[in-house]
Structures are given as structure tokens and as C-alpha cells.
Design an enzyme around this catalytic site. Structure first.
Site, PDB file in Angstrom:
ATOM      1  CB  SER A  13      -0.926   0.008   1.226  1.00  0.00           C
ATOM      2  OG  SER A  13      -1.823  -1.067   1.199  1.00  0.00           O
ATOM      3  NE  ARG A  36       1.608   4.627   9.222  1.00  0.00           N
ATOM      4  CZ  ARG A  36       1.899   3.342   9.032  1.00  0.00           C
ATOM      5  NH1 ARG A  36       0.929   2.448   8.999  1.00  0.00           N
ATOM      6  NH2 ARG A  36       3.147   2.954   8.870  1.00  0.00           N
ATOM      7  CG  HIS A  39      -1.972   2.767   4.870  1.00  0.00           C
ATOM      8  ND1 HIS A  39      -2.244   2.237   6.115  1.00  0.00           N
ATOM      9  CD2 HIS A  39      -1.833   1.696   4.038  1.00  0.00           C
ATOM     10  CE1 HIS A  39      -2.254   0.920   6.041  1.00  0.00           C
ATOM     11  NE2 HIS A  39      -2.010   0.560   4.793  1.00  0.00           N
TER      12      HIS A  39
END
Length: 206
Positions: A13, A36, A39
Site C-alpha cells: 500500500s 500514513r 493509507h
């Protein structure tokens, strides 16, 4: 291809996210936090709406490494922050939204529990704030800053929604303190947790 390993899924990812980060001007550490956030949300638009202020990452990492108490406005953010990493950093997490004192204060003052929880946190000497849901909490922190009652070490200000969320974050960006925020109505408790997790992983690893 069907991937079963969770770490392998996350790494794949992050590789996919990395492919779209070429149009950003983030530092390497800022990029880690931004990735982050993307994600967590599955939303590439975050790379265009994240604002870091006043050496946020440097100050946040320093503060976390000192093992401090962190306030968050929701149980969801509280739950989403990685507890083993938190313990490794010697940090503690506090959420007062269900505290009886907050219920009483909210009734007495006729304001939100989220704002009253901030008062309780400041009263206990907490100066690190992670806001993912409640604009009223962020506004209250900044009121207390104006009144000289707290000097935050850093603020994660990413409340989500259509009433006051964008405005509270715009107001946060007027202050010269370490902060991260998002422009507009996007954000959320999951986003707030992802920011703290990114910082924790930088400080103490996984």
C-alpha cells in the site's frame, strides 16, 4: 495477487501511495506522516490539504520521546493509537469524554462534552492535544491558549465535518505553535490516530 501477510499488505500500500507523492513538497519525515494519513483513509487528496506548522514533526518527536501524557477527544482515536508503541515511548493516553466530571460540567455550562473534556485535561496539566472529531474541542484549546492557561507542546488538529471543522483548523493555523491540520472538512479520529502512530513509529519503531 492475493496477499495474506498484514505487513506485506501495508508495505505494498505504501509503495502505491509513494507513486503519487512526487507532486508534493513535504520533507522526508512529513511524507511519512502524510502517507500514513492517506493509507488510513484511502484518499490521495490528503497530500494536497495537510499543513505542518512550526517544526511540528521535530517538536512532536522530541515530546513523545520524553514520555508525556497525550489528550485525545474521542474513544475512536484513543483505540486507534498503537498501544505497544505508546508504552515503548513511555507515553500515556487520556480521553475524558465519558468522565462524570465532564458530564456535570457540560450540563452546568451548557456546552459540549468535548470542550469540557479539554478543560479537564488542561486542569490536569496535559499540554499535548490530538483532536480528530470535535471542532468545539479545538476551539476551546485555542481559547485557553489565548487566556494563557496552556502552552501546547503540539496539536494534532484534524476535526472532521461540515459545522466548524474547517473554521477551527483555519483558526489553529493562525497560532505560532507546532501543529498539523487539514484544510477543509476532511479529517477524523482515524486520521488523528494515524498521525500519532506515524510519530510513534519514528521514535520507537513498530
Amino acid at each position: 495477487m492475493y496477499i495474506k501477510n498484514p505487513m506485506e499488505i501495508e508495505n505494498k500500500s505504501m509503495d502505491i501511495i509513494d507513486e503519487v507523492m512526487g507532486d508534493t513538497k513535504f520533507s522526508e519525515e512529513e511524507k511519512i506522516v502524510a502517507k500514513r494519513m492517506i493509507h488510513t483513509t484511502g484518499d490521495f487528496d490528503y497530500r494536497n490539504i495537510i499543513v505542518f506548522k512550526n517544526n511540528f514533526i521535530k517538536e512532536a518527536k522530541k515530546t513523545i520521546s520524553e514520555g508525556k501524557t497525550i489528550f485525545t477527544d474521542t474513544k475512536m482515536a484513543y483505540t486507534g493509537i498503537n498501544k505497544p508503541a505508546l508504552a515503548k515511548a513511555g507515553c500515556e493516553l487520556k480521553c475524558f469524554i465519558d468522565d462524570d466530571r465532564v458530564f456535570s460540567l457540560s450540563k452546568e455550562l451548557g456546552t459540549t462534552r468535548s470542550a469540557c473534556a479539554v478543560d479537564l485535561a488542561v486542569g490536569e496539566g496535559i499540554d499535548i492535544f490530538v483532536i480528530g472529531n470535535a471542532p468545539t474541542a479545538l476551539f476551546r484549546i485555542l481559547e485557553l491558549v489565548k487566556e494563557g492557561k496552556v502552552i501546547p507542546r503540539f496539536i494534532v488538529g484534524v476535526p472532521v465535518g461540515f459545522v466548524g471543522a474547517a473554521e477551527s483548523k483555519e483558526y489553529l493555523r493562525e497560532f505560532n505553535m507546532p501543529s498539523i491540520s487539514t484544510v477543509g472538512n476532511k479529517g477524523g479520529s482515524n486520521v488523528a490516530a494515524s498521525i500519532i502512530n506515524a510519530l510513534l513509529y519514528m521514535v520507537v519503531g513498530r
